[in-house]
Scaffold this motif. Structure first.
Motif, mmCIF file in Angstrom:
data_model
loop_
_atom_site.group_PDB
_atom_site.id
_atom_site.type_symbol
_atom_site.label_atom_id
_atom_site.label_comp_id
_atom_site.label_asym_id
_atom_site.label_seq_id
_atom_site.Cartn_x
_atom_site.Cartn_y
_atom_site.Cartn_z
ATOM 1 N N LEU A 260 14.157 1.038 5.177
ATOM 2 C CA LEU A 260 13.274 0.681 4.292
ATOM 3 C C LEU A 260 12.526 1.152 3.684
ATOM 4 N N SER A 261 12.972 2.574 3.162
ATOM 5 C CA SER A 261 12.752 2.456 1.790
ATOM 6 C C SER A 261 13.885 1.758 0.429
ATOM 7 N N GLY A 262 14.265 1.191 0.921
ATOM 8 C CA GLY A 262 14.985 -0.084 -0.361
ATOM 9 C C GLY A 262 14.311 -1.224 -0.721
ATOM 10 N N LEU A 263 13.886 -1.532 -0.015
ATOM 11 C CA LEU A 263 12.730 -2.435 -0.547
ATOM 12 C C LEU A 263 11.669 -1.748 -1.821
ATOM 13 N N SER A 264 11.571 -0.663 -1.389
ATOM 14 C CA SER A 264 10.795 0.220 -2.437
ATOM 15 C C SER A 264 11.616 0.667 -4.219
ATOM 16 N N ALA A 265 13.089 0.400 -4.137
ATOM 17 C CA ALA A 265 14.143 0.633 -4.740
ATOM 18 C C ALA A 265 13.442 -0.819 -6.211
ATOM 19 N N LEU A 266 13.710 0.739 -6.552
ATOM 20 C CA LEU A 266 13.154 0.240 -8.575
ATOM 21 C C LEU A 266 13.846 -1.945 -9.099
ATOM 22 N N ASN A 267 15.112 -2.179 -8.287
ATOM 23 C CA ASN A 267 16.168 -3.103 -8.465
ATOM 24 C C ASN A 267 15.284 -4.592 -7.637
ATOM 25 N N GLN A 268 14.270 -4.199 -7.003
ATOM 26 C CA GLN A 268 14.371 -4.268 -5.964
ATOM 27 C C GLN A 268 12.754 -5.666 -6.287
ATOM 28 N N PRO A 269 12.784 -7.348 -5.884
ATOM 29 C CA PRO A 269 11.751 -7.933 -5.815
ATOM 30 C C PRO A 269 10.503 -7.307 -5.428
ATOM 31 N N TYR A 270 9.011 -7.490 -5.756
ATOM 32 C CA TYR A 270 7.826 -6.755 -5.116
ATOM 33 C C TYR A 270 8.603 -4.983 -4.711
ATOM 34 N N HIS A 271 8.989 -4.596 -5.528
ATOM 35 C CA HIS A 271 9.158 -3.195 -5.144
ATOM 36 C C HIS A 271 7.443 -2.304 -5.212
ATOM 37 N N GLN A 272 7.085 -2.661 -6.017
ATOM 38 C CA GLN A 272 5.799 -2.131 -6.545
ATOM 39 C C GLN A 272 4.820 -2.431 -5.575
ATOM 40 N N LEU A 273 4.440 -3.931 -4.652
ATOM 41 C CA LEU A 273 3.868 -3.904 -3.411
ATOM 42 C C LEU A 273 4.579 -2.927 -2.117
ATOM 43 N N PHE A 274 5.622 -2.394 -2.309
ATOM 44 C CA PHE A 274 6.000 -1.560 -1.279
ATOM 45 C C PHE A 274 5.848 -0.455 -1.225
ATOM 46 N N THR A 275 5.904 0.145 -2.266
ATOM 47 C CA THR A 275 5.664 1.383 -3.022
ATOM 48 C C THR A 275 4.203 1.684 -2.818
ATOM 49 N N LEU A 276 3.399 0.610 -3.055
ATOM 50 C CA LEU A 276 2.189 0.717 -3.055
ATOM 51 C C LEU A 276 1.005 0.638 -1.668
ATOM 52 N N THR A 277 2.114 0.045 -0.287
ATOM 53 C CA THR A 277 1.681 0.398 0.741
ATOM 54 C C THR A 277 1.971 1.590 1.471
ATOM 55 N N ASP A 278 2.990 2.142 0.752
ATOM 56 C CA ASP A 278 3.166 3.313 1.119
ATOM 57 C C ASP A 278 2.529 4.485 0.900
ATOM 58 N N ILE A 279 1.632 4.383 0.092
ATOM 59 C CA ILE A 279 1.049 5.387 -0.592
ATOM 60 C C ILE A 279 -0.121 4.766 -0.564
ATOM 61 N N LEU A 280 -1.108 4.145 -0.077
ATOM 62 C CA LEU A 280 -1.998 3.569 0.673
ATOM 63 C C LEU A 280 -2.406 4.469 1.686
ATOM 64 N N SER A 281 -1.649 3.540 2.356
ATOM 65 C CA SER A 281 -0.975 4.217 4.163
ATOM 66 C C SER A 281 -0.727 5.883 4.481
ATOM 67 N N GLY A 282 -0.698 6.447 3.320
ATOM 68 C CA GLY A 282 -0.371 8.045 3.564
ATOM 69 C C GLY A 282 -1.081 8.178 2.856
ATOM 70 N N SER A 283 -2.371 7.943 2.119
ATOM 71 C CA SER A 283 -3.991 8.919 1.755
ATOM 72 C C SER A 283 -4.763 8.074 2.841
ATOM 73 N N PHE A 284 -4.909 7.013 3.765
ATOM 74 C CA PHE A 284 -5.629 6.974 4.996
ATOM 75 C C PHE A 284 -5.143 7.553 5.754
ATOM 76 N N CYS A 285 -4.262 7.490 6.229
ATOM 77 C CA CYS A 285 -3.728 9.003 6.993
ATOM 78 C C CYS A 285 -4.524 10.304 6.530
ATOM 79 N N PHE A 286 -4.196 10.452 5.291
ATOM 80 C CA PHE A 286 -4.595 11.953 5.339
ATOM 81 C C PHE A 286 -6.050 11.881 5.705
ATOM 82 N N LEU A 287 -7.157 10.871 5.125
ATOM 83 C CA LEU A 287 -8.069 10.788 5.143
ATOM 84 C C LEU A 287 -9.202 10.109 6.570
ATOM 85 N N LEU A 288 -8.219 9.545 7.871
ATOM 86 C CA LEU A 288 -8.026 9.461 8.376
ATOM 87 C C LEU A 288 -8.183 10.977 9.236
#
Length: 209
Positions: A37-65
């Motif tokens: 799954l980390s390959g989806l966030s590789a910088l040479n892949q399309p939509y890598h910003q999307l999958f990076t952002l979702t991981d950051i948001l998910s992690g942040s939400f878990c901490f707040l949870l």
């Protein structure tokens, strides 16, 4: 809406964001069917910003949870504190790992050399820690609540976690399916354990009143 309902909703959002990789079956099918799954966030892949952002948001939400449940929970059971610690640790390491993406897809295969590729080694190290944190939470939740659903979840989660480790170290040996199932199970556990802890807290408060 009660505060506990907001927290369960937050857990659901975190779980959905953590499993945003499912979108790759439409956005980047070649990678999601062959790479970790980390390959989806590789910088040479399309939509890598999307999958990076979702991981950051998910992690942040878990901490707040974890913080929100800790402030709501009235029990002093140290096992519950360990579950919350695992959720917070999982969230922090997941978000931090997303800040160190692979430069390209080929870097997602095998264990990187920490001397030659320190950033990639940090990413993989944080990803392993994230898996260990959530594995710890899943196992402890079985010790606390002891029901059949959690027993099945623990068994399948342990197996898919091991497959994820093997896939990360020797990608030619096993495919990404184990890691994908592991991510789905992690999301299910996150919502379930949040609901269960908060439900117990709500009942305890009702009895006291």
């Amino acid at each position: 809406m009660r505060k506990s309902n907001y927290l369960v909703a937050l857990a659901t959002c975190a779980a959905l964001l953590y499993n945003a990789w499912i979108l790759a079956f439409w956005l980047n099918p070649s990678v999601v069917n062959s790479s970790l799954l980390s390959g989806l966030s590789a910088l040479n892949q399309p939509y890598h910003q999307l999958f990076t952002l979702t991981d950051i948001l998910s992690g942040s939400f878990c901490f707040l949870l974890a913080l929100g449940i800790f402030m709501t929970n009235k029990k002093e059971d140290k096992r519950l504190l360990m579950i919350l610690f695992s959720i917070a640790g999982f969230g922090i390491t997941t978000a931090l790992a997303a800040l160190f993406p692979y430069a390209d897809l080929t870097h997602s295969e095998g264990i990187p050399n920490p001397l030659r590729e320190p950033k990639l080694f940090i990413h993989d190290g944080l990803s392993v820690l994230a898996l260990l944190f959530i594995l710890l939470g899943v196992v402890i939740s079985l010790l606390v609540y002891r029901n059949f659903f959690l027993l099945i979840l623990v068994i399948t989660f342990v197996i898919t976690t091991l497959l994820s480790f093997v896939a990360g170290a020797i990608p030619q040996l096993v495919g990404p399916l184990g890691q994908q199932i592991n991510a789905l199970l992690g999301g299910i556990w996150l919502v379930f354990i949040s609901w269960r802890v908060l439900n117990d807290t709500s009942q305890a408060t009702h009895v006291e009143n």
